[in-house]
Motif scaffolding. Sequence first.
Motif, PDB file in Angstrom:
ATOM      1  N   SER A 211      -0.385   0.300   7.502  1.00 31.87           N
ATOM      2  CA  SER A 211      -0.715   1.484   6.694  1.00 31.87           C
ATOM      3  C   SER A 211      -1.276   2.636   7.509  1.00 31.87           C
ATOM      4  CB  SER A 211      -1.726   1.096   5.617  1.00 31.87           C
ATOM      5  OG  SER A 211      -1.063   0.328   4.641  1.00 31.87           O
TER       6      SER A 211
ATOM      7  N   ALA B  11      -5.825  -0.800  -2.446  1.00 29.45           N
ATOM      8  CA  ALA B  11      -5.445   0.130  -1.378  1.00 29.45           C
ATOM      9  C   ALA B  11      -5.182   1.559  -1.883  1.00 29.45           C
ATOM     10  CB  ALA B  11      -4.224  -0.406  -0.623  1.00 29.45           C
TER      11      ALA B  11
ATOM     12  N   ASP C  81       0.772  -1.260   0.000  1.00 26.11           N
ATOM     13  CA  ASP C  81       0.000   0.000   0.000  1.00 26.11           C
ATOM     14  C   ASP C  81       0.800   1.307   0.000  1.00 26.11           C
ATOM     15  OD1 ASP C  81      -1.515  -2.123   0.878  1.00 26.11           O
ATOM     16  OD2 ASP C  81      -2.261  -1.137   2.664  1.00 26.11           O
TER      17      ASP C  81
HETATM   18  C1  FRU Z   1      -3.883  -3.581   2.778  1.00 26.75           C
HETATM   19  C2  FRU Z   1      -3.252  -4.016   4.085  1.00 26.75           C
HETATM   20  C3  FRU Z   1      -3.620  -3.062   5.187  1.00 26.75           C
HETATM   21  C4  FRU Z   1      -2.496  -3.228   6.176  1.00 26.75           C
HETATM   22  C5  FRU Z   1      -1.318  -3.460   5.258  1.00 26.75           C
HETATM   23  C6  FRU Z   1      -0.290  -4.405   5.804  1.00 26.75           C
HETATM   24  O1  FRU Z   1      -3.249  -4.044   1.649  1.00 26.75           O
HETATM   25  O2  FRU Z   1      -3.637  -5.333   4.394  1.00 26.75           O
HETATM   26  O3  FRU Z   1      -4.904  -3.264   5.750  1.00 26.75           O
HETATM   27  O4  FRU Z   1      -2.326  -2.109   6.984  1.00 26.75           O
HETATM   28  O5  FRU Z   1      -1.836  -3.969   4.048  1.00 26.75           O
HETATM   29  O6  FRU Z   1       0.848  -4.422   5.001  1.00 26.75           O
END
Ligand code: FRU
Length: 479
Positions: free
Chosen positions: A98, A277, A38
């Motif tokens: 994230s 994302a 993300d």
């Molecule tokens: C989305 C996610 C988020 C998380 C991150 C972990 O792609 O699963 O919810 O914070 O990636 O890397």
Amino acid sequence: MKQRLERAEQALHDATATRGNTFYPHFHLAPPAGWMNDPNGLIYHQGLYHAFYQHHPFSENWGPMHWGHATSKDMVNWQHQPVALAPGEAFDRDGCFSGSAVDDNGLLCLIYTGHVWLNGEGNDSAIREVQCLATSEDGIHFTKQGEVLTPPDNIMHFRDPKVWRENGFWWMVIGARDASDCGQVLLYKGNSLRDWTLDRVLAKADDLTGYMWECPDFFPLGDQHILMCSPQGIQAQGYDYQNLFQSGCLRGTWRPGQDFEVQEGFTELDHGHDFYAPQSFTAADGRRVVIAWMDMWESVMPSKAEGWAGCMTLPRELTVRDGKVCMAPVDEVRTLRREHHPLAPCELKNSVLRVVENAQTQEILTQWDLSASDAECFGVKLGDGVSVFVDTQAQRLSLRRDFPEHGISGNRSIALPLNNVLHLQIFIDSSSVEVFVNQGEATLSSRIYPQPGERALSLFAEKGQATILQGDTWRLSAG
Ligand code: FRU
């Protein structure tokens, strides 16, 4: 954190020196080496664009999440910066997940999710997730300030804070999974970045729209509000929701202190294989710009053999046109254009017209007269592995990729727009293709893995005729 960051820098330095390049992008942001997912903390701050991202500097696979960092003057040419956050404190022991960035009186502040596995790595049913703060005076080096918000009772999956300032308060949306496994977005209000109260549940899924809503974002667009999020757990339905997880928008109206009145439910934002994302930010001049991770969880990622994985989409300006959310490349992308080849208007009949012998990094714009095209199938192709084509019988516009050597094959498609003229703008990089239809009315973004020598760019028409009204192509180059 200092020692952990130094170790990460050393590992990256060594891995970058030996990284393979066949699939490495020329004009998309990717990690110098290691893993990326993300986009995080996208912000224009003191004259520079910052893009942070979920990053594992020690391997090309997902692992304890760090925040990678790059800066840019124009959203198109990026400079790598030192890794900004490394996990390891009690509150973010297993990952700095994230989050977002804000300017608090000149301090660049990162609000992120501290993630801890309570019962072994990867066991999603026993985790601790809290929101944390880190601050920086120089925009490069960050000091962790600890946790600032813990989840409400009965909520364990609680992550991906997006923070903004409005109406004299801080506001924050967080993705969550409720006790009955429905995705939801929680809205918090803050007197400071350390003092938050739950305002309300801003939106929630029904039985069909996912068990967890990741990476929410909430912002005004035109006279409406958009809730962008990435639900997990929506089943494929016809041509829709074809990827493992989805990303899209709900549209409605909102004012601080009120409910979000939804006028249009969850609608996918991009229709390719690889888009997840997405996060938005405001550009220097106020445009609303979106960047997404151009990959999908659990996909085959052939670039791992080169020691890296993951890249971002081009930055895209988000607008509402005729009641529709549109995403077109930001104007700055034009600065990538180098040699130009105009394409003369022409008619193709059961034929292929070679446009570029070896399209490594290319933009191609074509306008097709649909009312004067009866071919069963026509469009643009890159080697034998990728094509963007109109299927006249099905009345669909498809993006097909076919790399059996990597176990990657399949189509994504949208309903063929009804206009007489079809406008296709396609960006090709070493391992990606992004298609913008009718100035951003729809987009399809996918990762592609052609062998060197498999990159001839052509226009084609099969079983009938297709009419091209106009076309242009440019080689693209950053820097
Ligand atoms: C989305 C996610 C988020 C998380 C991150 C972990 O792609 O699963 O919810 O914070 O990636 O890397």
